[in-house]
Write an enzyme that holds these catalytic residues in place. Structure first.
Site, short mmCIF file in Angstrom:
data_model
loop_
_atom_site.label_atom_id
_atom_site.label_comp_id
_atom_site.label_asym_id
_atom_site.label_seq_id
_atom_site.Cartn_x
_atom_site.Cartn_y
_atom_site.Cartn_z
N ASP A 1 0.21 -7.63 1.43
CA ASP A 1 0.62 -6.22 1.57
C ASP A 1 2.14 -6.09 1.59
O ASP A 1 2.68 -5.22 2.27
CB ASP A 1 0.01 -5.58 2.83
CG ASP A 1 0.07 -4.05 2.77
OD1 ASP A 1 0.11 -3.50 1.65
OD2 ASP A 1 0.09 -3.41 3.84
N HIS B 1 0.81 -1.22 0.00
CA HIS B 1 0.00 0.00 0.00
C HIS B 1 0.85 1.27 0.00
O HIS B 1 0.36 2.35 -0.34
CB HIS B 1 -1.00 -0.01 1.16
CG HIS B 1 -0.42 0.27 2.51
ND1 HIS B 1 -0.14 -0.72 3.43
CD2 HIS B 1 -0.08 1.44 3.11
CE1 HIS B 1 0.35 -0.17 4.53
NE2 HIS B 1 0.39 1.13 4.36
N SER C 1 4.67 2.32 8.07
CA SER C 1 4.30 1.22 7.17
C SER C 1 5.49 0.81 6.30
O SER C 1 6.10 1.65 5.64
CB SER C 1 3.13 1.62 6.28
OG SER C 1 1.96 1.78 7.03
#
Length: 338
Positions: free
Chosen positions: A114, A84, A191
């Site tokens: 992911d 993402h 992230s």
């Protein structure tokens, strides 16, 4: 002048003498110093392998910018980050803590977990971090997150592993299995960065937080990330076979392990079986506990993904399960995931 007298008691309620109380205080200080030194050593070792991922992207016809983190896992510049973070990227730039900047290209990505793999566009040999075996993780172990939350480069937070074997829904709606839950604080920008153990090895790739909750942060386990990395380098994508089950990690009781001569501590419990799917056709049921697949011990959900690789698609595999205390075998023909 008044003096305040502090009294210290042990666990049984017996008062400690001043000398004993002072010794306890020194021991506590030594423990905290040891913890601090361990975290500092890990940060010193791993930080050079952590990069700030800056992305220029286009979504829905609109241009934008985003950022996240990544971790270098080989000296020739292979980098793990979140899918993402780089989704829709037109260009990717990497920044290291020492101020170096260089471009990166996308090698491959796997929305189901992911995870994305980048290659740094540099001829330099880079500092890198090693991946740990996430199957060996236990709740309570130290967990250290390094990344760039909200753009603040090389930020460190520390906590513990709160749980292992969690499931988390990816942005494409599929469940990511074998997710690590930690209370090491994560924020937007973390992230793709590494979650690291006290040995300085990467145990997970930080991926998500639960908004509005404190201490609920998640990372994709390093074994899953390593599997995705290997698949992308081999095939350019992750080809998977599926059995049509929803499963979760379970601990095998000692009496069952002893009775069946099993060396593994865990297995996977089947929560539901997809109607007319391969597992349903083979005869598997919700409540079954799968302990082996194609002769390979299944100690966790990540093991299934590694067994059901490209060569097992549309090929018969034997699933060994426990049902009502009885060990049974079923022949399953996995389908390729669409």
């Amino acid at each position: 002048m008044e003096h305040t007298i502090f009294r210290v008691f042990d666990d049984s309620g017996v008062e400690r003498q001043p000398a004993q109380a002072e010794s306890v205080a020194r021991d506590d200080t030594a423990l905290m110093d040891a913890y601090s030194n361990a975290v500092v050593d890990v940060v010193d070792a791993v930080s050079p392998a952590v990069v700030h991922v800056q992305v220029k992207s286009t979504r829905g016809g609109r241009s934008g910018q985003g950022s996240g983190s990544g971790v270098i896992v080989s000296p020739d510049g292979l980098i793990l980050t979140n899918n993402h973070v780089i989704d829709g990227a037109q260009s990717i730039t990497l920044a290291q803590g020492d101020g170096q900047h260089f471009g990166a290209r996308l090698v491959g990505r796997d929305p189901d977990t992911d995870i994305a793999v980048l290659r740094a566009e540099t001829t330099e040999r880079l500092k890198f971090a090693k991946l740990a075996d996430s199957k060996k993780l236990r709740p309570g172990q130290i967990a250290i997150a390094i990344g760039n939350p909200l753009g603040f480069q090389s930020t460190v937070t520390a906590g513990i592993i709160s749980a292992v074997g969690r499931s988390l829904r990816a942005e494409n709606g599929r469940l990511i299995d074998d997710v690590i839950q930690t209370d090491a604080a994560l924020n937007p920008g973390n992230s793709g960065g590494p979650l690291v153990n006290s040995s300085g090895h990467v145990i997970g790739i930080n991926t998500a937080t639960i908004m509005g909750a404190q201490g609920l942060c998640f990372a994709v386990a390093s074994n899953t990330a390593e599997y995705v990395l290997t698949q992308i380098l081999s095939h350019g994508r992750v080809r998977r076979g599926v059995m049509g089950i929803v499963a979760e990690h379970v601990v095998l009781p000692q009496r069952i392990r002893h009775a069946l001569h099993l060396t593994q501590a865990g297995a996977i419990g089947i929560r539901s079986v997809q109607a007319n799917g391969p597992a349903d056709a083979a005869g598997l049921k919700a409540g079954d506990i799968m302990i082996a697949l194609d002769g390979v011990a299944i100690a966790g959900v990540d093991d299934v993904s590694r067994v059901l690789d490209a060569k097992h698609i549309n090929q018969k595999v034997i699933a060994t399960v426990l049902r009502s205390g009885e060990k049974l075998e079923y022949a399953i023909v996995p389908e390729e995931r669409g």
